[in-house]
Motif scaffolding. Structure first.
Motif, PDB file in Angstrom:
ATOM      1  N   ALA A 166      -7.530  32.490 -15.992  1.00 60.04           N
ATOM      2  CA  ALA A 166      -8.074  31.430 -15.220  1.00 60.04           C
ATOM      3  C   ALA A 166      -9.121  31.518 -13.960  1.00 60.04           C
ATOM      4  O   ALA A 166      -9.818  30.619 -13.860  1.00 60.04           O
ATOM      5  N   ASP A 167      -9.125  32.626 -13.462  1.00 60.02           N
ATOM      6  CA  ASP A 167     -10.205  33.040 -12.439  1.00 60.02           C
ATOM      7  C   ASP A 167     -11.567  32.942 -13.110  1.00 60.02           C
ATOM      8  O   ASP A 167     -12.476  32.437 -12.576  1.00 60.02           O
ATOM      9  N   ALA A 168     -11.723  33.457 -14.360  1.00 58.96           N
ATOM     10  CA  ALA A 168     -12.885  33.599 -15.016  1.00 58.96           C
ATOM     11  C   ALA A 168     -13.209  32.111 -15.483  1.00 58.96           C
ATOM     12  O   ALA A 168     -14.359  31.956 -15.510  1.00 58.96           O
ATOM     13  N   GLN A 169     -12.555  31.427 -15.895  1.00 56.44           N
ATOM     14  CA  GLN A 169     -12.758  29.891 -16.305  1.00 56.44           C
ATOM     15  C   GLN A 169     -13.300  29.123 -14.952  1.00 56.44           C
ATOM     16  O   GLN A 169     -14.200  28.500 -15.034  1.00 56.44           O
ATOM     17  N   TRP A 183      -3.445  27.232 -28.264  1.00 59.34           N
ATOM     18  CA  TRP A 183      -4.187  28.618 -28.758  1.00 59.34           C
ATOM     19  C   TRP A 183      -5.621  28.333 -28.961  1.00 59.34           C
ATOM     20  O   TRP A 183      -6.606  29.023 -28.480  1.00 59.34           O
ATOM     21  N   GLY A 184      -6.075  27.400 -29.908  1.00 59.17           N
ATOM     22  CA  GLY A 184      -7.436  27.294 -30.176  1.00 59.17           C
ATOM     23  C   GLY A 184      -8.224  26.699 -29.170  1.00 59.17           C
ATOM     24  O   GLY A 184      -9.387  26.873 -29.100  1.00 59.17           O
ATOM     25  N   ARG A 185      -7.652  25.895 -28.045  1.00 60.25           N
ATOM     26  CA  ARG A 185      -8.203  25.167 -27.116  1.00 60.25           C
ATOM     27  C   ARG A 185      -8.125  26.497 -26.008  1.00 60.25           C
ATOM     28  O   ARG A 185      -8.557  25.941 -24.717  1.00 60.25           O
ATOM     29  N   ARG A 186      -7.889  27.435 -26.129  1.00 57.12           N
ATOM     30  CA  ARG A 186      -7.684  28.375 -25.005  1.00 57.12           C
ATOM     31  C   ARG A 186      -6.875  28.247 -24.100  1.00 57.12           C
ATOM     32  O   ARG A 186      -7.408  28.466 -22.926  1.00 57.12           O
ATOM     33  N   GLN A 187      -5.812  27.538 -24.085  1.00 58.30           N
ATOM     34  CA  GLN A 187      -4.839  26.804 -22.953  1.00 58.30           C
ATOM     35  C   GLN A 187      -3.818  28.031 -22.876  1.00 58.30           C
ATOM     36  O   GLN A 187      -2.921  27.528 -23.105  1.00 58.30           O
ATOM     37  N   VAL A 188      -4.021  29.217 -22.850  1.00 57.72           N
ATOM     38  CA  VAL A 188      -3.335  30.235 -22.907  1.00 57.72           C
ATOM     39  C   VAL A 188      -1.910  30.005 -21.962  1.00 57.72           C
ATOM     40  O   VAL A 188      -0.818  30.434 -22.113  1.00 57.72           O
ATOM     41  N   PRO A 189      -2.338  29.925 -20.484  1.00 58.83           N
ATOM     42  CA  PRO A 189      -1.138  29.877 -19.714  1.00 58.83           C
ATOM     43  C   PRO A 189      -0.407  28.763 -20.033  1.00 58.83           C
ATOM     44  O   PRO A 189       1.032  28.730 -19.661  1.00 58.83           O
ATOM     45  N   THR A 190      -0.696  27.542 -20.340  1.00 58.95           N
ATOM     46  CA  THR A 190       0.077  26.342 -21.010  1.00 58.95           C
ATOM     47  C   THR A 190       0.999  27.006 -22.017  1.00 58.95           C
ATOM     48  O   THR A 190       2.062  26.696 -21.965  1.00 58.95           O
ATOM     49  N   LEU A 191       0.343  27.722 -22.997  1.00 53.71           N
ATOM     50  CA  LEU A 191       0.947  28.071 -24.147  1.00 53.71           C
ATOM     51  C   LEU A 191       2.303  29.049 -23.616  1.00 53.71           C
ATOM     52  O   LEU A 191       3.174  29.068 -24.335  1.00 53.71           O
ATOM     53  N   LEU A 192       1.866  29.827 -22.727  1.00 55.52           N
ATOM     54  CA  LEU A 192       2.711  30.765 -22.234  1.00 55.52           C
ATOM     55  C   LEU A 192       4.141  30.167 -21.658  1.00 55.52           C
ATOM     56  O   LEU A 192       5.176  30.532 -21.964  1.00 55.52           O
ATOM     57  N   PRO A 226       6.653  11.488  -9.635  1.00 54.54           N
ATOM     58  CA  PRO A 226       8.014  11.880  -9.518  1.00 54.54           C
ATOM     59  C   PRO A 226       8.745  12.517 -10.654  1.00 54.54           C
ATOM     60  O   PRO A 226       9.637  13.178 -10.459  1.00 54.54           O
ATOM     61  N   THR A 227       8.112  12.143 -11.948  1.00 52.89           N
ATOM     62  CA  THR A 227       8.746  12.824 -13.167  1.00 52.89           C
ATOM     63  C   THR A 227       7.993  13.977 -13.657  1.00 52.89           C
ATOM     64  O   THR A 227       8.238  14.043 -15.174  1.00 52.89           O
ATOM     65  N   ASN A 228       7.053  14.455 -13.031  1.00 48.90           N
ATOM     66  CA  ASN A 228       6.395  15.558 -13.569  1.00 48.90           C
ATOM     67  C   ASN A 228       5.656  16.423 -12.666  1.00 48.90           C
ATOM     68  O   ASN A 228       5.797  16.099 -11.447  1.00 48.90           O
ATOM     69  N   THR A 229       5.567  17.620 -12.849  1.00 46.02           N
ATOM     70  CA  THR A 229       5.307  18.676 -11.992  1.00 46.02           C
ATOM     71  C   THR A 229       3.474  18.584 -11.656  1.00 46.02           C
ATOM     72  O   THR A 229       2.665  17.960 -12.458  1.00 46.02           O
ATOM     73  N   PRO A 230       3.111  18.798 -10.568  1.00 44.78           N
ATOM     74  CA  PRO A 230       1.749  18.705 -10.257  1.00 44.78           C
ATOM     75  C   PRO A 230       0.823  19.478 -11.214  1.00 44.78           C
ATOM     76  O   PRO A 230       1.285  20.605 -11.640  1.00 44.78           O
ATOM     77  N   LEU A 231      -0.316  18.826 -11.554  1.00 43.90           N
ATOM     78  CA  LEU A 231      -1.255  19.420 -12.490  1.00 43.90           C
ATOM     79  C   LEU A 231      -1.559  20.807 -11.968  1.00 43.90           C
ATOM     80  O   LEU A 231      -2.150  20.721 -10.662  1.00 43.90           O
ATOM     81  N   ALA A 232      -1.638  21.845 -12.853  1.00 41.40           N
ATOM     82  CA  ALA A 232      -2.037  23.096 -12.187  1.00 41.40           C
ATOM     83  C   ALA A 232      -3.545  23.146 -12.266  1.00 41.40           C
ATOM     84  O   ALA A 232      -4.131  22.649 -13.137  1.00 41.40           O
ATOM     85  N   PRO A 233      -4.254  23.904 -11.382  1.00 42.83           N
ATOM     86  CA  PRO A 233      -5.827  23.804 -11.131  1.00 42.83           C
ATOM     87  C   PRO A 233      -6.414  24.513 -12.410  1.00 42.83           C
ATOM     88  O   PRO A 233      -7.320  23.745 -12.640  1.00 42.83           O
ATOM     89  N   ALA A 234      -5.761  25.253 -12.917  1.00 39.99           N
ATOM     90  CA  ALA A 234      -6.371  25.930 -14.232  1.00 39.99           C
ATOM     91  C   ALA A 234      -6.323  24.880 -15.411  1.00 39.99           C
ATOM     92  O   ALA A 234      -7.200  24.989 -16.116  1.00 39.99           O
ATOM     93  N   VAL A 235      -5.510  24.123 -15.475  1.00 45.53           N
ATOM     94  CA  VAL A 235      -5.531  22.975 -16.517  1.00 45.53           C
ATOM     95  C   VAL A 235      -6.707  22.151 -16.212  1.00 45.53           C
ATOM     96  O   VAL A 235      -7.418  21.762 -16.947  1.00 45.53           O
TER      97      VAL A 235
END
Length: 1024
Positions: free
Chosen positions: A421-424, A743-752, A392-401
């Motif tokens: 994300a598709d390449a991952q 950035w170092g963990r390549r979690q670029v969509p989350t960073l964005l 209830p207090t958070n968004t659903p986890l993105a599949p890419a994450v």
């Protein structure tokens, strides 16, 4: 025993074909699709939903079931009355499994894994591959079969090809007197060229030559000992496969080995260069360790005598299989039918199950109990993720994450993970293609959240839990559906007995029946009641019944979860003051977990009282300890806590929210400081709110990294919560601290996402300099995602800050002249402006405008020199050298890189200086000075060795060997040592927040435009 009118044979692996008693049977397009979807799961029921999806896709008739009945009748007429059997909810192809080529392939593949010796394994693999005569489902008109089922069938076939090649190269072909039998297949015409593959899936069709019985059965991997001609045929086969699957590195490795074995070393080296260019262009990564090791072997001097079978080289122990399952419920009881249904996944298809039911019915507990019980069936590990579909207090986890988390758990180094994300997701499927792994996807919201997490191949098992039925997975992927209802009375009583003992229940049967009624058959409610009763061992159960009746909260809810909320209210009222306050305040926390220090700050409690409150909540089953020191809460309980928190005065909730955000800002800040190189300016914070527990600084880099690894999901949630509650200062500051890690963990969509939330807050705050920094990070993230046009648009609002009518000329020490422009803004200093120019140059370079990139970099360099910023000066002149190299001005590039190195040394930098020295070596190599380049690489290796950067050391040593023209034995040994230290699997590791994705990359493809003292140099390609 199945019975049909005649002997039936079905071919799926290539042009579709069916015979009865050896005579071909002509079928209409829809009958071919019907038979194909049934043959895919021969001997097992196929739901009508899946049949309809395969035959008609989105254009289904008004009554699909009746239409399927008509098709089945026609198919029985063509094949025999008993060929297709009606089952509850579907139909089944009722013939022996070996009547279908796919089933024969899978059986032979399974047998090969248990072969007594390599020659027998080789024979069985040839037997398996003999059934492949082209792309699966050719001439079958079904989008479902082509786009969903074909890719998962192809992966194990490719793995079998690669294993065959390995065995052939090692001389393990079968004895001449034991050839693999050839299937004449008189009923099936020879396959022609295969249809084009599906580029969106990244899984092109398999060609007939690639996997036909002639291609790998007789021609390339013949029965006699391999000679040059047979190996040449194998090379041709592998060339076709790498053309079809250019991103599958393991095929390239076999191609290089075969080319080398047949005396074509130059072609083998060219193949490596082709692979390198493809990976850089498509994924932005470099070849992995296996390909690099093959390349180093090619650079070694040729032996005087032709090599015999290769001697296996001792390899570092592989990483342990992932074990991500949370602990099971200690006293789980009941659900025998559900557990039996899940057991069926171990032996038969489908390999996907959806366990659905209302909240609190015990879906997660049931699946985890089964998963732990069945874990021995999955030697390659278990993967688990809570998708937070109904948190209830958070968004659903993105599949890419989730994909990114799985890649980490599977031991894939971050430097090998693409940004897209598709390449991952494609990499995730490839990693699991031939592994036996259990994947548990808990609390899914919809089918779209699940599909990217489905592995390739057919050896993995996937179990999904959801409150929704996820009918799309049943229809399209053929998942089995298992619906959990409330517990029957007998099983519900077992739950109480497991915690309270049968004797206590027997003493008060009426009270027990009343308790069961009040709990409504929901396991969560039973557990809470049982824990409360266990804590009052001497109290009669009738007293608990009376308390529950008084605590019924019908105003809060109605329907199925009414009983659960009544139990929650009763349990909450029984808590001590501190525990009750903490439970209520947890309704403000976005999750996914809390710690004792975070609870202390949220409730403004001393640590000891917070620890005691958490322990009380855990004893009452209102909190669950996921891992030592990390606690979570069931979604229904979180719903209830959120409702309670909403009843508090707004100012009280606002103060608690600020304390919570202050705590996590302190956590993020301390971790960031531990990861920042010594030369970086330190980000300082003001004092936290009263009652916030101070976060002690981590003991060093590794401790800081570990802190971020555990808390990053919460910190990202805090950025969202801060933005949602209007706490803009916390939004941008927490996001800023997360930059180097994400950035170092390549979690670029989350960073964005985090930077965009931060930018919105900064705009409301009117903080122009910080807006510039946030826009630069957004631009770098968009560039890494392959969107330079969007990166340019992100920077456009800031570009006027660099402009001014005044113009002047200057001459750099490189001897390169250019014009410079500087702007004036009351809040933006020249250092901020210089970094903005630096990032603008990087974007222009990505847009294919190298002359403009060089101009902006030189303007940035001039500003840094005017301000006396040595670090910015050195980093930006490295970028100047990089752009000059791209423009072919190698002498100027070498001068710029050398001067930048001297400046960075004077500035005391030890990080970007390494990449600058590497750039010097690269330019020297371009200039035809391999000896000088080798000396530079050797010095760079010493720098990295002194820094303990074993991951990047391996890449430099590989460049050193290439510069020498032959493998330096000492360098190769050092590289092996470095690699083993970096990662037990022998692949480069990547500590988060450091520039590790340059470790094996060409700096010519990387912008050294990023070492802003305001932020750690997470990646010279990424921007500060």
């Amino acid at each position: 025993m199945p019975h049909v009118t005649g002997l039936l044979s079905v071919r799926l692996l290539g042009p579709f074909g069916v015979t009865v008693d050896g005579a071909p049977v002509a079928l209409s397009s829809r009958l071919r699709t019907l038979l194909a979807v049934l043959a895919l799961d021969v001997g097992r029921p196929v739901p009508t939903e899946r049949i309809a999806a395969a035959v008609w896709g989105q254009d289904r008739p008004a009554d699909p079931r009746k239409a399927i009945q008509v098709l089945v009748t026609r198919l029985r007429t063509a094949l025999g009355a008993d060929a297709v059997r009606t089952t509850p909810g579907g139909y089944q192809l009722d013939v022996p499994a070996d009547a279908v080529d796919l089933s024969r392939f899978e059986s032979a593949l399974t047998a090969s894994r248990a072969a007594a010796d390599p020659a027998e394994e080789y024979r069985l693999l040839r037997e398996a591959l003999a059934d492949w005569r082209g792309s699966p489902f050719e001439t079958v008109d079904s989008d479902l079969l082509r786009t969903v089922d074909r890719p998962r069938l192809v992966q194990p076939a490719l793995a079998a090809v690669e294993r065959c090649a390995d065995l052939a190269l090692a001389g393990h072909d079968p004895a001449p007197e034991d050839p693999a039998p050839e299937d004449p297949a008189p009923d099936v015409p020879a396959p022609g060229k295969t249809a084009p593959g599906d580029p969106d899936l990244g899984v092109p069709d398999l060609g007939d030559r690639a996997l036909g019985d002639r291609a790998l059965g007789d021609r390339a991997l013949g029965d006699r000992a391999l000679g040059d001609r047979a190996l040449g045929d194998l090379a041709a086969t592998l060339r076709e496969l790498v053309a079809t699957y250019p991103l599958r590195e393991s095929l390239w490795v076999r191609l290089m080995a075969v080319l080398d074995r047949t005396g074509r070393r130059a072609d083998a080296l060219a193949a490596y260069q082709d692979l390198y260019r493809i990976l850089r262009a498509e994924l932005g990564t470099s070849p992995g360790e296996e390909a690099q090791a093959a390349h180093r072997r090619l650079l070694a001097p040729e032996p005087a005598e032709p090599p015999g079978p290769p001697t296996p080289r001792a390899q570092p122990a592989p990483p342990a299989p992932p074990a991500m399952l949370p602990p099971p419920e200690r006293t789980f009881r009941g659900r025998a039918a559900a557990l039996t249904a899940l057991d069926a996944l171990l032996d038969t298809a489908p390999r996907i199950a959806v366990v659905d039911g209302p909240g609190g019915v015990g879906k997660t507990a049931t699946v985890l109990h089964w998963a732990h019980r069945a874990s021995d069936h999955f030697p390659d590990g278990t993967l688990y993720v809570n998708l937070r579909g109904y948190f209830p207090t958070n968004t659903p986890l993105a599949p890419a994450v989730a994909v990114r988390q799985f890649l980490d758990a599977l031991g894939v180094p971050p430097a090998r993970i693409p940004d897209d994300a598709d390449a991952q997701a494609a990499l995730y499927r490839s990693v699991l293609a031939d592994r036996r792994v259990l994947v548990v996807l808990d609390n899914a919201r919809d089918v779209e959240q699940v599909r990217p997490l489905l592995p390739g191949g057919r050896r993995c098992v996937v179990v999904v839990t959801s409150r929704n039925r996820l009918g799309g997975l049943v229809a399209v992927e053929g998942a089995a559906r298992l619906a959990l209802e409330t517990l029957p009375s007998a099983e519900a009583e077992d739950v109480l007995a497991a915690r309270l003992g049968a004797a206590r229940l027997a003493a008060e049967p009426e009270a027990v029946r009343e308790l069961l009624t009040l709990c409504g058959g929901l396991p969560l409610a039973h557990v809470i009641v049982a824990e409360r009763a266990a804590a009052r061992a001497g109290a009669p159960l009738a007293g608990l019944v009376r308390e529950l009746h008084r605590s019924r909260i019908s105003a809060l809810s109605a329907g199925r979860d009414h009983a659960a909320r009544s139990v929650f209210s009763w349990s909450y009222r029984a808590l001590g003051a501190d525990a009750a306050a903490v439970f209520r305040l947890l309704g403000l926390h976005p999750g996914p977990h809390v710690t004792v220090p975070s609870v202390a700050s949220l409730g403004a409690l001393p640590r000891d009282r917070a620890r005691a409150a958490v322990a009380e909540l855990e004893r009452a089953s209102l909190l669950i300890e996921l891992a030592p020191g990390r606690f979570t809460m069931h979604e229904l309980l979180m719903d209830y806590a959120t409702e309670l928190a909403a009843q508090d005065p707004p100012e009280q909730s606002a103060a608690a929210t600020v304390r919570m955000l202050d705590h996590y800002l302190g956590v993020a800040h301390q971790a960031e400081q531990a990861l920042a190189p010594p030369s970086e300016d330190r980000h300082t914070l003001g004092p936290p709110s009263d009652g916030v527990l101070a976060t002690p600084p981590p003991s060093g880099y590794d401790a800081g990294l570990a802190l971020l690894e555990s808390e990053a999901p919460v910190l990202v949630a805090m950025v969202r919560r801060a933005a949602a509650t209007g706490n803009d200062e916390h939004t941008w500051r927490i996001a800023r601290c997360l930059r180097p890690y994400l950035w170092g963990r390549r979690q670029v969509p989350t960073l964005l996402e985090a930077e965009r939330l931060a930018l919105a807050g900064l705009e409301r705050l009117g903080r122009v300099p910080e807006q510039v920094g946030s826009r630069r990070w957004i631009a770098h993230a968009l560039m890494r995602l392959g969107r330079p046009d969007d990166a340019w648009r992100a920077l456009e609002p800031t570009l006027p800050l660099t402009e001014d009518p005044a113009e002047y000329k200057t001459e750099h020490k490189t001897g390169h002249k250019t014009e410079h422009h500087t702007g004036r803004h009351p809040e933006v200093d020249d250092t901020t402006r210089a970094w903005l120019l630096n990032t603008t140059a990087a974007v222009l370079s990505e847009l294919g405008r190298p002359d403009e990139a060089l101009d902006h970099a030189e303007r940035s360099l001039d500003l840094f020199r005017r301000t006396g910023d040595l670090l910015g000066d050195g980093c930006t002149e490295s970028a100047v050298g990089l752009y000059l190299r791209r423009l072919g001005k190698l002498d100027d590039a070498l001068a710029a890189a050398r001067h930048a190195y001297a400046t960075l040394t004077e500035a005391g930098d030890v990080w970007v200086r390494c990449y600058t020295r590497e750039l010097v070596g690269d330019v020297q190599l371009d200039l035809g000075e391999p000896d000088a380049a080798a000396a530079t690489y050797r010095a760079c290796a010493e720098d990295l060795r002194a820094l303990g950067r074993t991951d990047e050391l391996a890449g430099i040593l590989a460049k050193l060997a290439a510069a020498r023209g032959t493998a330096d034995a000492g360098a190769a040994a050092d590289a092996d040592t470095a690699r083993a230290a970096a990662d037990p699997a022998g692949t480069p590791a990547d500590p988060a927040g450091t520039p590790a994705d340059l470790a094996l990359a060409d700096p010519a493809d990387t912008d050294l435009a990023v070492a802003d003292p305001a932020d750690p140099p997470a990646d010279p390609a990424g921007g500060r």
